[in-house]
Design a protein around this motif. Structure first.
Motif, PDB file in Angstrom:
ATOM      1  N   VAL A  87       0.838  -1.203   0.000  1.00 54.07           N
ATOM      2  CA  VAL A  87       0.000   0.000   0.000  1.00 54.07           C
ATOM      3  C   VAL A  87       0.868   1.246   0.000  1.00 54.07           C
ATOM      4  CG1 VAL A  87      -1.643   1.328   1.401  1.00 54.07           C
ATOM      5  CG2 VAL A  87      -1.995  -1.117   1.038  1.00 54.07           C
ATOM      6  N   LEU A  88       1.944   1.228   0.779  1.00 58.18           N
ATOM      7  CA  LEU A  88       2.860   2.368   0.813  1.00 58.18           C
ATOM      8  C   LEU A  88       3.555   2.553  -0.533  1.00 58.18           C
ATOM      9  CD1 LEU A  88       3.491   4.406   3.007  1.00 58.18           C
ATOM     10  CD2 LEU A  88       5.522   3.081   3.572  1.00 58.18           C
ATOM     11  N   ALA A  89       3.898   1.444  -1.202  1.00 57.08           N
ATOM     12  CA  ALA A  89       4.522   1.543  -2.523  1.00 57.08           C
ATOM     13  C   ALA A  89       3.565   2.178  -3.526  1.00 57.08           C
ATOM     14  CB  ALA A  89       4.954   0.157  -3.000  1.00 57.08           C
ATOM     15  N   VAL A  90       2.290   1.799  -3.468  1.00 56.13           N
ATOM     16  CA  VAL A  90       1.286   2.422  -4.340  1.00 56.13           C
ATOM     17  C   VAL A  90       1.170   3.912  -4.016  1.00 56.13           C
ATOM     18  CG1 VAL A  90      -1.171   2.470  -4.909  1.00 56.13           C
ATOM     19  CG2 VAL A  90       0.029   0.288  -4.737  1.00 56.13           C
ATOM     20  N   GLY A  91       1.231   4.227  -2.727  1.00 49.16           N
ATOM     21  CA  GLY A  91       1.202   5.639  -2.319  1.00 49.16           C
ATOM     22  C   GLY A  91       2.393   6.411  -2.863  1.00 49.16           C
ATOM     23  N   TYR A  92       3.579   5.811  -2.840  1.00 43.91           N
ATOM     24  CA  TYR A  92       4.763   6.473  -3.406  1.00 43.91           C
ATOM     25  C   TYR A  92       4.584   6.707  -4.900  1.00 43.91           C
ATOM     26  CZ  TYR A  92       7.730   5.993   0.745  1.00 43.91           C
ATOM     27  OH  TYR A  92       8.282   6.110   1.987  1.00 43.91           O
ATOM     28  N   MET A 101       1.078  12.321   0.842  1.00 45.23           N
ATOM     29  CA  MET A 101       0.084  11.245   0.959  1.00 45.23           C
ATOM     30  C   MET A 101      -1.009  11.649   1.947  1.00 45.23           C
ATOM     31  SD  MET A 101       2.385   7.819   1.080  1.00 45.23           S
ATOM     32  CE  MET A 101       3.736   7.576  -0.041  1.00 45.23           C
ATOM     33  N   PRO A 102      -2.186  11.009   1.859  1.00 47.79           N
ATOM     34  CA  PRO A 102      -3.251  11.279   2.847  1.00 47.79           C
ATOM     35  C   PRO A 102      -2.794  10.927   4.261  1.00 47.79           C
ATOM     36  CG  PRO A 102      -4.124  10.054   0.972  1.00 47.79           C
ATOM     37  CD  PRO A 102      -2.640  10.110   0.800  1.00 47.79           C
ATOM     38  N   ALA A 103      -3.548  11.392   5.231  1.00 47.84           N
ATOM     39  CA  ALA A 103      -3.169  11.233   6.646  1.00 47.84           C
ATOM     40  C   ALA A 103      -3.044   9.766   7.050  1.00 47.84           C
ATOM     41  CB  ALA A 103      -4.177  11.934   7.535  1.00 47.84           C
ATOM     42  N   ALA A 108       1.757   4.766   8.613  1.00 47.60           N
ATOM     43  CA  ALA A 108       2.278   3.468   8.156  1.00 47.60           C
ATOM     44  C   ALA A 108       3.513   3.045   8.941  1.00 47.60           C
ATOM     45  CB  ALA A 108       2.588   3.522   6.662  1.00 47.60           C
ATOM     46  N   HIS A 109       4.377   3.993   9.268  1.00 46.18           N
ATOM     47  CA  HIS A 109       5.608   3.642   9.986  1.00 46.18           C
ATOM     48  C   HIS A 109       5.325   3.219  11.429  1.00 46.18           C
ATOM     49  CE1 HIS A 109       8.115   4.672   6.628  1.00 46.18           C
ATOM     50  NE2 HIS A 109       7.534   5.872   6.537  1.00 46.18           N
ATOM     51  N   PHE A 110       4.304   3.804  12.045  1.00 43.42           N
ATOM     52  CA  PHE A 110       3.924   3.368  13.399  1.00 43.42           C
ATOM     53  C   PHE A 110       3.367   1.946  13.362  1.00 43.42           C
ATOM     54  CE2 PHE A 110       3.498   8.031  13.752  1.00 43.42           C
ATOM     55  CZ  PHE A 110       4.434   8.245  14.747  1.00 43.42           C
TER      56      PHE A 110
END
Length: 199
Positions: A87-92, A101-103, A108-110
């Motif tokens: 999901v983070l890769a798609v966000g990047y 990115m949205p809030a 994601a890191h937490f």
């Protein structure tokens, strides 16, 4: 692979088996030469690779035998971690940087730190249950050796018959039982002449 080798009692290792690490080390070296930032363009591919690796790890923990609790925690943790990375890769790819990115993406890191801790707990459970199984095997061996030592102490090595120590224990017990219940006790003694010639 490490989990499989940990569970095998006699897993022989050969230097050729370590060749799987060469492409991983080469890719790591190549990627380390470039900045892994969204601006450098490497954040999305690296996140995709990590996500795929975590999903593969989740499938491996679900497939291999072992502790149900530890495997479940590790499989779920790596599954969620892989999904989070994808999901983070798609966000990047869509937004470019994590600041844009949205809030929901900001946390994601937490979530990743939480999953790292659950992976640690799963590994501890796996190691604990493996050590418990090994400890139980050792205890079983001790009980068996203790019973063998006791048996050797009451039997003659050559003939396998009970020895005098065993006779003394049994006669003491039987005399006490006879006195308690008021019954009769009979003892039959046999003497063999020139026993040294036989034995």
């Amino acid at each position: 692979r490490g989990v499989w080798r940990f569970r095998k009692d006699r897993a022989a290792s050969r230097p050729v088996e370590m060749l799987w690490a060469v492409p991983i080390l080469a890719l790591s070296f190549w990627l380390s030469a470039y900045p892994v930032t969204p601006e450098g363009g490497w954040a999305a591919p690296v996140s995709f690779v990590r996500g795929a690796a975590y999903l593969l790890t989740a499938a491996a923990f679900a497939y291999f035998p072992g502790s149900v609790g530890g495997r479940a925690i590790l499989s779920c943790s790596f599954l969620f971690w892989g999904i989070e990375r994808l999901v983070l890769a798609v966000g990047y790819l869509r937004y470019g940087t994590i600041d844009q990115m949205p809030a929901a993406f900001q946390y994601a890191h937490f979530f990743e730190m939480f999953l790292e801790m659950t992976v640690g707990v799963g590994i501890i459970i796996l190691l604990f249950e493996a050590s418990q199984a090994q400890l139980q095997q050792e205890m079983q061996r001790l009980v068996e050796s203790d019973s063998q030592v006791k048996e050797m102490g009451i039997r003659d090595r050559l003939t396998g018959l009970y020895n005098r120590h065993y006779f003394n224990d049994v006669i003491r017990r039987e005399l006490a039982r006879t006195r308690r219940h008021g019954g009769a006790l009979s003892v039959l003694l046999i003497d063999v002449d020139r026993f040294k010639e036989i034995n």
